[in-house]
Design a protein around this motif. Structure first.
Motif, short mmCIF file in Angstrom:
data_model
loop_
_atom_site.label_atom_id
_atom_site.label_comp_id
_atom_site.label_asym_id
_atom_site.label_seq_id
_atom_site.Cartn_x
_atom_site.Cartn_y
_atom_site.Cartn_z
N TYR A 61 0.82 -1.22 0.00
CA TYR A 61 0.00 0.00 0.00
C TYR A 61 0.86 1.27 0.00
CZ TYR A 61 -2.58 3.88 2.08
OH TYR A 61 -3.09 5.12 2.33
N GLY A 64 3.01 1.63 -3.05
CA GLY A 64 2.16 1.83 -4.22
C GLY A 64 1.67 3.26 -4.36
N ILE A 65 1.23 3.86 -3.26
CA ILE A 65 0.71 5.23 -3.36
C ILE A 65 1.84 6.24 -3.57
CG2 ILE A 65 -1.32 4.70 -1.97
CD1 ILE A 65 0.03 6.10 0.39
N VAL A 79 -1.11 -2.70 -5.48
CA VAL A 79 -1.41 -1.29 -5.74
C VAL A 79 -0.60 -0.78 -6.94
CG1 VAL A 79 -1.36 1.06 -4.81
CG2 VAL A 79 -2.00 -0.85 -3.33
N PRO A 86 -5.85 1.05 -3.43
CA PRO A 86 -5.06 1.30 -2.23
C PRO A 86 -5.86 1.06 -0.95
CG PRO A 86 -4.64 3.01 -3.84
CD PRO A 86 -5.78 2.19 -4.38
N LYS A 90 -4.88 -1.50 2.09
CA LYS A 90 -4.69 -0.96 3.44
C LYS A 90 -5.60 -1.66 4.43
CE LYS A 90 -4.68 3.44 5.98
NZ LYS A 90 -4.95 4.90 5.89
#
Length: 290
Positions: A61, A64-65, A79, A86, A90
């Motif tokens: 997560y 990925g963000i 993600v 996301p 999470k």
């Protein structure tokens, strides 16, 4: 929406030996002290697995963000590859953390509430490895946390939860398992140096460079077997840990051969299996020597 198979791959099963191994060694150390309690060992295993899977989803997560995983070589990133949102990843991470917390509270209630401190620290360490505004995993501290939580805390916590005492063999086992777990992370970060350098993720491998990271990997794995030999002072059965030597040598050869990128992926699997075999041998050896 990610398929069940993708969720399983996103949990990164190859990292699970890092959760199972310390429980095996800690339980063997407890048996050495004549304190083996099977249901407490299972509770400790449940906590370790929940935290390991949780931290894998949390890393997926957080990386990925931030865009760290967009061009990553290796296992599927849920993600980063956009096969899962996301928010769902999470949620999966915190569900695992919650399950681990519940099992940990049960273990504490039957042993000592002081273990709750170690459990809380483990949860915070799992999330802030790559989560939060200043993740310590981006500041070359990942290996330190792995050694602490998947070595010292996991092994010694498992031993104390069962035997309610410690012995130097448990400490040696904790350091050795922590060393191999660190080696697993070093191999992973060595593979990712090109992408991590671009995205600003300053892992220890990025800071040290490839050549020093390769030597560090070999030294960490070798340290584990040195400690197994030292543990033979307490019981010669500890030498059963050496059943993992052939696999360890295979991984070290690949690492020292200047392999890069996808060529390092087998090392992750082999290092995980090395840790698991080592833990099985050492755990059984300590139990037989008790």
């Amino acid at each position: 929406m990610a398929t069940p198979a993708q969720w399983i791959e996103g949990a990164r099963p190859r990292t699970l030996p890092a959760a199972i191994s310390p429980v095996l060694v800690g339980t063997g150390a407890a048996a050495y002290l004549d304190g083996f309690v099977w249901w407490k060992a299972l509770l400790a295993l449940g906590v370790a697995l929940a935290l390991q899977i949780g931290v894998n989803y949390a890393n997926d997560y957080s990386d990925g963000i931030r865009g760290t995983d967009e061009n990553r070589v290796g296992p599927l990133r849920l993600v980063g590859s956009k096969v899962a949102t996301p928010g769902s990843v999470k949620t999966a991470a915190f569900t695992c953390f919650g399950a681990g917390a519940v099992l940990g509270i049960v273990l504490c209630a039957t042993t000592t509430w002081w273990l709750l401190v170690a459990g809380a620290a483990s949860l915070l360490g799992a999330w802030f490895y790559t989560g939060g505004k200043k993740p310590y995993g981006y500041r070359a501290l990942g290996e330190v946390s792995v050694f602490l939580f998947f070595g010292l805390v996991a092994v010694l916590g498992t031993t104390y939860a069962q035997a309610e005492s410690l012995h130097w063999t448990a400490i040696a086992g904790a350091v050795s398992v922590g060393s191999i777990a660190c080696a697993l992370l070093v191999a992973n970060n060595l593979r990712d140096i090109p992408t991590d350098s671009v995205t600003g993720k300053r892992t220890l491998a990025v800071v040290l460079g490839a050549a020093r990271s390769r030597r560090m990997y070999a030294a960490l794995v070798a340290l584990a077997f040195v400690l197994a030999a030292v543990s033979a002072i307490a019981t010669p059965w500890a030498l059963l840990a050496f059943i993992a030597v052939p696999l360890a040598i295979k991984s070290i050869r690949i690492i020292l051969s200047d392999a890069v990128g996808p060529a390092l992926i087998p090392v992750l699997k082999n290092t995980g299996l090395t840790e698991l075999l080592y833990a099985v041998g050492l755990g059984i050896g300590l139990a037989l020597g008790g």
